[in-house]
Each structure stands twice: as structure tokens, then as C-alpha cells.
Design a protein around this motif. Structure first.
Motif, PDB file in Angstrom:
ATOM      1  N   ASP A 258     -32.758   1.313 -25.755  1.00  0.00           N
ATOM      2  CA  ASP A 258     -33.417   1.984 -26.880  1.00  0.00           C
ATOM      3  C   ASP A 258     -32.461   2.192 -28.051  1.00  0.00           C
ATOM      4  OD1 ASP A 258     -35.956   2.186 -25.859  1.00  0.00           O
ATOM      5  OD2 ASP A 258     -35.728   4.232 -25.126  1.00  0.00           O
TER       6      ASP A 258
ATOM      7  N   SER B  88     -44.638   3.900 -20.311  1.00  0.00           N
ATOM      8  CA  SER B  88     -43.371   3.176 -20.294  1.00  0.00           C
ATOM      9  C   SER B  88     -42.341   4.100 -19.661  1.00  0.00           C
ATOM     10  CB  SER B  88     -42.926   2.788 -21.708  1.00  0.00           C
ATOM     11  OG  SER B  88     -41.642   2.194 -21.685  1.00  0.00           O
ATOM     12  N   THR B  89     -41.761   3.694 -18.541  1.00  0.00           N
ATOM     13  CA  THR B  89     -40.826   4.561 -17.841  1.00  0.00           C
ATOM     14  C   THR B  89     -39.547   4.744 -18.650  1.00  0.00           C
ATOM     15  OG1 THR B  89     -39.860   2.693 -16.633  1.00  0.00           O
ATOM     16  CG2 THR B  89     -41.703   3.848 -15.591  1.00  0.00           C
TER      17      THR B  89
ATOM     18  N   HIS C 199     -37.534   1.772 -18.913  1.00  0.00           N
ATOM     19  CA  HIS C 199     -38.180   0.638 -19.576  1.00  0.00           C
ATOM     20  C   HIS C 199     -38.040   0.727 -21.086  1.00  0.00           C
ATOM     21  CE1 HIS C 199     -41.795  -1.715 -21.000  1.00  0.00           C
ATOM     22  NE2 HIS C 199     -41.245  -2.569 -20.162  1.00  0.00           N
TER      23      HIS C 199
ATOM     24  N   ILE D   3     -41.890   3.904 -26.613  1.00  0.00           N
ATOM     25  CA  ILE D   3     -43.176   3.332 -27.018  1.00  0.00           C
ATOM     26  C   ILE D   3     -43.299   3.427 -28.536  1.00  0.00           C
ATOM     27  CG2 ILE D   3     -45.685   3.585 -26.847  1.00  0.00           C
ATOM     28  CD1 ILE D   3     -45.242   4.846 -24.096  1.00  0.00           C
TER      29      ILE D   3
ATOM     30  N   GLU E 279     -47.535  -4.915 -23.513  1.00  0.00           N
ATOM     31  CA  GLU E 279     -46.189  -5.174 -23.008  1.00  0.00           C
ATOM     32  C   GLU E 279     -45.258  -3.977 -23.164  1.00  0.00           C
ATOM     33  OE1 GLU E 279     -47.923  -9.183 -24.068  1.00  0.00           O
ATOM     34  OE2 GLU E 279     -47.852  -7.204 -25.004  1.00  0.00           O
ATOM     35  N   GLN E 280     -45.672  -3.008 -23.975  1.00  0.00           N
ATOM     36  CA  GLN E 280     -44.846  -1.813 -24.126  1.00  0.00           C
ATOM     37  C   GLN E 280     -44.844  -0.948 -22.867  1.00  0.00           C
ATOM     38  OE1 GLN E 280     -44.618   0.216 -28.052  1.00  0.00           O
ATOM     39  NE2 GLN E 280     -46.649  -0.680 -28.357  1.00  0.00           N
ATOM     40  N   PHE E 281     -45.834  -1.133 -22.003  1.00  0.00           N
ATOM     41  CA  PHE E 281     -45.985  -0.293 -20.821  1.00  0.00           C
ATOM     42  C   PHE E 281     -45.546  -1.047 -19.570  1.00  0.00           C
ATOM     43  CE2 PHE E 281     -49.429   0.615 -23.868  1.00  0.00           C
ATOM     44  CZ  PHE E 281     -49.112   1.921 -24.209  1.00  0.00           C
ATOM     45  N   ASN E 282     -45.156  -0.291 -18.571  1.00  0.00           N
ATOM     46  CA  ASN E 282     -44.803  -0.928 -17.298  1.00  0.00           C
ATOM     47  C   ASN E 282     -45.242  -0.126 -16.083  1.00  0.00           C
ATOM     48  OD1 ASN E 282     -42.797   1.134 -17.674  1.00  0.00           O
ATOM     49  ND2 ASN E 282     -41.467   0.084 -16.230  1.00  0.00           N
ATOM     50  N   SER E 283     -46.000   0.974 -16.301  1.00  0.00           N
ATOM     51  CA  SER E 283     -46.463   1.756 -15.165  1.00  0.00           C
ATOM     52  C   SER E 283     -47.757   2.463 -15.536  1.00  0.00           C
ATOM     53  CB  SER E 283     -45.398   2.768 -14.729  1.00  0.00           C
ATOM     54  OG  SER E 283     -45.730   3.357 -13.486  1.00  0.00           O
TER      55      SER E 283
ATOM     56  N   ASN F   7     -41.494  10.167 -20.239  1.00  0.00           N
ATOM     57  CA  ASN F   7     -40.796   9.460 -21.317  1.00  0.00           C
ATOM     58  C   ASN F   7     -41.548   9.676 -22.632  1.00  0.00           C
ATOM     59  OD1 ASN F   7     -38.859   7.828 -22.512  1.00  0.00           O
ATOM     60  ND2 ASN F   7     -39.939   5.939 -22.053  1.00  0.00           N
TER      61      ASN F   7
END
Length: 660
Positions: free
Chosen positions: A248, A378-379, A382, A385, A393-397, A430
Motif C-alpha cells: 500500500d 480486501s484483507t 491484500h 480499497i 479484483e480489489q477484493f479477495n475475501s 481493513n
């Protein structure tokens, strides 16, 4: 989140071409193997003389190509590192990650070589290159560089072909090493428009664009735009305590496809609205269909009905669903937002990712008549946002959310069986999450719970330096889940030996009572009697006693003198230590330490310490710490560091007793 000292700039890709200014390029990158005499003889990197290594150059190129019936992305990278001393030999273990699902990437043309201080060149052989499957979505190439010596230069290059044109590979100008020069070039046909995210600590040293052409599959030339970005003399970045992913904060540039402006058909828009994205994901085979199509979870539903029996009170359903899913599908440690198979498949497999367990909850809740939807997240590892860009694609969970009004609801996360309703795993905190509902997509602020540990002690100090008495520890929030995990597999005495007074391994425990071990909505209490040897040292007629036996932290986690990134706590914190201490017969307290109190800026936390003599031989010590703010900006770092310094100082304080 606003990152101070870094300018986070969101610009459409085409805008950069319209207003790009050319700045003189300070360093000329060189081709493979063309190492200068200055690089060979370099013994330190002047801007950061303490660095054990430096990235001499990191050069990347992304070209969007016409493959006839589709488009492809060709990515090339060439990186060169100078090693100054043996502490940087870990740079010889290279890892290159690439995606294998859902957008398959192919890696090729991989080369690595080592240039020794005497000028000898060693090509890295294929038996030093390995491939590992990290998970179904990712693989990694590992390269081991042997014979590293101080003064060596290692360089490597590779090519990745991808058919994913929606998200081009991010380019990170920074790493854990200082970077002398990092340069990135893109060649994109003019029919494509990309939105990009730029994060940089200063103006680009190189920023230019030009008209060019690229070769089409049929042999013709198509108009394209070429852009060059370059940054020099970038500082190293290292992971610090209590931060989200370091990515980040690195200087980087990322790309998301906005539109394709075809010449012979209507424009295709990829970045439209969150409502359109929600509709798309609700119709996705591996997401929306899982909880919207009953056929995907018939077996799980029937098992839940058998488990819960007739229900007249719907208010008990959320906790029942959470317990049922945790009991039947064990989280496998992976954060996902898509399911590889059906809910019933995960139920029969008895294990699955965060998507498997939490989408199962959404499905069962909806079937039971509860207004539940997924919340995409988004963790922390990860990344942040960006609500400006409606890309999944910004999210992973994902977690489950029960709506109870226009702006209220209940969150559920089945990745941990000891988490109650409205408590999530720390990685899920997050900032916020996105409610997936095409009729009402909304951003939710995820309010983390309180972590709390409170110690109550009544002890008697003896002349031989030992203490005996009773202690009660009350733990709530995620710390309570940690205790319950350990108590599930160990005896209370074993857990206490690990978690209480770790500096005193010879503690003798007796009469241990654990309360609320299975009542996960309640704080867990551990009461016990104890005998603790060697808590005080005798010298002449004096006894030096350390009364704080345990606390939230006994060492300051903030070692760096300065910090350019925010401090981000995943939870609020509370730690109280109250000890009633009876002094040995014939001893008096020489001096009562003064009370102290410190309050963090913006009332972000407070620390209070006091010692009171409550009787001729009775002393009460109170140490209270609270963190009531999650984010602390760099300008508040000094005060936060002083706060923790004072806290640790009080945990190490010694009482001085004198024998009459």
C-alpha cells in the motif's frame, strides 16, 4: 486512508498522455550483462550508505498485443542488484509469483546470472530454478543464486504472457532495498483506455508519452501509445509493526481497463458502476449462483434443518447458522471471494476457504428467511480499497451480513469457531467492505471489537523473594478466541504456563478454574492460586520487588525512531493490571513512585499508573492502558512511541523495600 508524505493520484490513463511532461532521466538503464565499471567497483550506495545491497536498476515493459482472435499482455522485467555484505545474501533466493487461475499466465525466457567481484560471470543453471504451486490461483518460480560474495552483482530477467487484459500487472518502483533507478514502459493500442492508480513519494524523474504503432496479428500496424515512467534514488521500505500490507505504501502504478473503443462496433465499458458490477457478480457461477440457487446447497440445508430442528424464534438463527457452519466446514486458511465448487461440495469436503464457509452462511440464512448478503473485503495483507473504481479484483475475501435496517446489521465470519456473532478475523478489518446487492450496493464501515485483558491479583510477598496468592484474568474479544483455541487442546495449567508470567517459568499453579470457556459471547475468566519464586532480589537490608508480573506488552513494538507510514491497529485495546500486594513482615516501602498519566493526541488512548499504600504493609498497584483509536498518522508517531515506552517502563518498575 490518506497516506501522508505520499501523493496518491488517480488519473485516467489517457489523461497522462495529454499532459505528460518530460523530466530529464538521471540514470540510463543498461542492457542485460552490460555492467559498468562504476557498478563493479561500488562499495556502498551513497544516499543510503548503511544499506547491505541496492537495486541498481529495475526495468519493466508491458505491451498489449493483438493475437488475432483475442488480445494478450506481454510483460518483461530485468532487475540488477549489487550486494555489499553478507547480510544481503538472502537476495540470492528469488521468488517470482504468477497467476494460474482464473487468468492463466505463462512464464518463460527466465535467466539469471551472477557477476563476481573479479568480473567472472556465472550463469545460473536450470537445476537451481524450481516451480511450486502456492494454491490453485498462484504458482511461484524460485531461483537459488549460489556463490554469492560481497561485491557481487546479480541480475535476472523473465517474460510473462497473460490473457488478462482487464488488470495489467502493477509495477512497484520500491522494495525492501534502496533503489537507484526503476523504470516502467507501457505500449497500449489507442482503442484501450485504462484507469490507473499512482502512488509516489515525489515527482517522476521520467514521465513521457509518444505516439507509436504495434504489430497486429495480420501483419498490419495499429496505432498505440507508449508511456515511460521512472523514479530514482528511492528509499528502502521495511515492514513495521501494526501496518497493513507494505504494498500500500510502495511507489507504484497500477492499471484497470476502463473502455475499449472499437472502430467497427459499440464501445465496451469495463468500469461502469457498482450496481452493474453487483449484477455481474450475482450472476457469477462461483459467487452469486452459490447462494441464489438452492440446488447448490440442498444437502447443506437439509443437514442444517436436522441440526437446528423447529425454530419459532428467528433471532436465534444467526448464531445457529454460524455454529453449524463452523462445526461442519473447517476453514483452510485461505481468503477467497469465489468458490471452486458448490456449497454442497464444500459441505461434503468438510473444509474450505473464507468464500466456502461464509457464502454457505449467506445461503442458509436466506433460505431460513433472513435478509443476508455477502460483504466483499480486501484483507489487510491484500491492500487498500479504492471506491472510485468498481472492479472486483480489489477484493479477495467475503463475510456474511444480516441487514436489520437502513444502516445497521450483523456481521458473521465462520473462519474461526470461537468468534461470536459480529466479530471477524483480524485480516478482515481493513477499513470497510462492500455489500453485494444489485438493488442496494453499499459500503459498510467494519467496526472492530475490543481486545481486553484484565488482571486482578491479591498476593503476599515473602522475604525470600517469592509471592503467593490468587489471580483472576478476564479476557474478551479476539484474545478470548486465542485462549479458547489453546484450551481446546491443552490443560488450563499448560495454557497458563505459556500465557501468564512468561518471565517466571517456575510458577506453581493450583486450584485453576476456567469460566465461560464454551460461552463464546462472554469474556473468558481464568482464576487460580499461585506461588511465584524469584520476584524480588535481596541486597543488604533492601528488597527489590518487580510487582507487574504480566501485561499486554512487556516490550515496545515500535523500534524505529521515525515512521513515514500510519500505524494501524486492527482492534481497540484495553489492558488493566490491579494488584493488591502485602509486604513482608518488618519491611516498609522506601518511596512511593509518583502517579503518571499520558493521553495520546485526539484522545486516541490513555495510560495511567499509580501506587497507593493502603495500609502499613499493604500496597495497591494499578496500571491501565487503553487504545481507542485505530489509525495514528506519522506526525503522531513520536507520542505513540513514548506512550509505549512509558507503558513498558512501568511493567519493569521495581519497588524498593527496606527492612526495619
Amino acid at each position: 486512508m490518506i497516506i501522508l508524505r505520499f501523493r496518491r493520484i488517480f488519473l485516467p490513463y489517457c489523461f497522462l498522455f495529454c499532459c505528460a511532461a518530460v523530466v530529464a532521466q538521471p540514470i540510463e538503464s543498461s542492457k542485460w550483462g552490460k555492467v559498468s565499471e562504476e557498478e563493479v567497483n561500488m562499495t556502498q550506495y551513497a544516499p543510503y550508505p548503511a544499506a547491505s545491497a541496492v537495486v541498481l536498476q529495475d526495468v519493466g515493459t508491458t505491451v498489449l498485443k493483438d493475437l488475432g482472435d483475442k488480445w494478450g499482455v506481454e510483460f518483461d522485467r530485468h532487475r540488477r542488484i549489487k550486494i555489499f555484505d553478507a547480510t544481503a545474501f538472502d537476495q540470492g533466493n528469488l521468488t517470482i509469483y504468477y497467476r494460474t487461475d482464473p487468468a492463466i499466465e505463462k512464464i518463460s525466457d527466465m535467466e539469471a546470472q551472477l557477476i563476481l567481484p573479479n568480473g567472472e560471470r556465472l550463469k545460473i543453471k536450470g537445476d537451481n530454478i524450481f516451480t511450486e504451486n502456492v494454491n490453485p490461483a498462484w504458482s511461484v518460480k524460485k531461483i537459488f543464486i549460489p556463490n554469492l560474495q560481497p561485491g557481487s552483482i546479480l541480475e535476472y530477467r523473465y517474460h510473462i504472457h497473460s490473457e488478462n487484459i482487464v488488470t495489467l500487472a502493477d509495477w512497484y518502483f520500491q522494495s525492501e532495498l534502496p533503489t537507484r533507478w526503476s523504470e516502467f514502459t507501457t505500449v497500449v493500442p489507442i482503442i484501450f483506455e485504462y484507469a490507473n492508480l499512482i502512488n509516489r513519494p515525489k515527482d517522476f524523474d521520467l514521465l513521457e508519452s509518444e505516439e507509436t504503432t504495434s504489430l497486429a496479428a495480420n501483419g498490419s500496424r495499429i496505432s498505440a501509445k507508449m508511456a515511460h515512467y521512472g523514479l530514482s534514488n528511492l528509499p528502502p521500505l521495511k515492514v513495521e509493526p501494526f501496518m497493513t500490507t507494505i504494498d500500500d505504501y510502495k511507489a507504484h502504478i497500477g492499471f484497470q481497463l476502463s473502455t475499449i473503443n472499437y472502430t467497427d462496433r459499440p464501445t465496451q465499458r469495463f468500469m461502469s458502476t457498482w450496481e452493474n458490477l453487483a449484477r455481474s457478480l450475482e450472476g457469477h457461477e462461483k459467487l452469486g449462483y452459490q447462494y441464489l440457487k438452492s440446488a447448490r446447497f440442498e444437502k447443506a440445508w437439509q443437514a442444517f434443518v436436522d441440526y437446528v430442528g423447529p425454530v419459532s424464534d428467528k433471532s436465534i438463527i444467526p448464531a445457529s447458522v454460524l455454529k453449524f457452519v463452523c462445526s461442519n466446514i473447517k476453514w483452510n486458511g485461505e481468503y477467497r471471494m469465489f468458490m471452486p465448487e458448490t456449497i454442497d461440495a464444500a459441505f461434503e469436503r468438510r473444509t474450505g476457504s473464507s468464500a466456502d464457509v461464509n457464502l454457505t452462511m449467506v445461503a442458509l440464512l436466506r433460505k431460513a428467511g433472513i435478509d443476508a448478503v455477502p460483504v466483499l473485503i480486501s484483507t489487510r495483507s491484500h491492500g487498500s480499497i479504492h471506491p472510485q473504481y468498481p472492479f472486483y479484483e480489489q477484493f479477495n475475501s467475503v463475510v456474511a451480513y444480516i441487514r436489520q435496517g437502513s444502516d445497521t446489521g450483523i456481521l458473521l465470519d465462520a473462519t474461526d469457531p470461537f468468534q461470536p456473532v459480529n466479530e471477524l478475523r483480524d485480516q478482515h478489518y481493513n477499513g470497510g467492505g462492500w455489500q453485494l446487492d444489485s438493488k442496494n450496493p453499499q459500503w459498510l464501515v467494519l467496526h472492530p471489537p475490543l481486545i481486553s485483558e484484565v488482571w486482578y491479583g491479591n498476593l503476599r510477598l515473602f522475604e525470600d523473594g517469592s509471592m503467593t496468592g490468587k489471580f483472576t484474568i478476564e479476557i474478551e474479544g479476539p484474545f478470548a478466541a486465542d485462549w479458547r483455541h489453546e484450551l481446546e487442546h491443552k490443560t488450563p495449567k499448560q495454557v497458563l504456563k505459556k500465557r501468564f508470567a512468561a518471565s517466571y517459568p517456575d510458577v506453581i499453579y493450583d486450584s485453576i478454574v476456567v469460566t465461560n470457556q464454551t460461552a463464546i459471547v462472554e469474556p473468558i475468566q481464568v482464576g487460580f492460586k499461585c506461588r511465584i519464586p524469584n520476584t524480588a532480589n535481596a541486597l543488604n537490608n533492601f528488597l527489590y520487588c518487580k510487582p507487574v508480573l504480566d501485561f499486554f506488552m512487556l516490550e515496545n513494538p515500535f523500534k524505529s525512531l521515525k515512521r513515514i507510514f500510519p500505524v494501524n491497529f486492527p482492534y481497540f485495546h484495553r489492558a488493566h493490571y490491579i494488584l493488591n500486594l502485602e509486604l513482608p513482615l518488618g519491611y516498609t516501602l522506601v518511596e512511593v513512585p509518583p502517579s503518571e498519566k499520558i493521553v495520546l493526541p485526539h484522545d486516541g488512548g490513555k495510560l495511567a499508573f499509580s501506587i497507593t499504600q493502603t495500609g502499613q504493609r499493604q500496597v495497591q498497584l494499578t496500571l491501565k492502558m487503553e487504545i481507542s483509536q485505530l489509525d495514528f498518522m506519522p506526525e503522531d508517531y513520536d507520542k505513540l512511541r513514548q506512550f509505549f515506552d512509558l507503558m513498558v517502563e512501568k511493567t519493569q518498575l521495581q519497588l524498593v523495600l527496606q527492612k526495619s
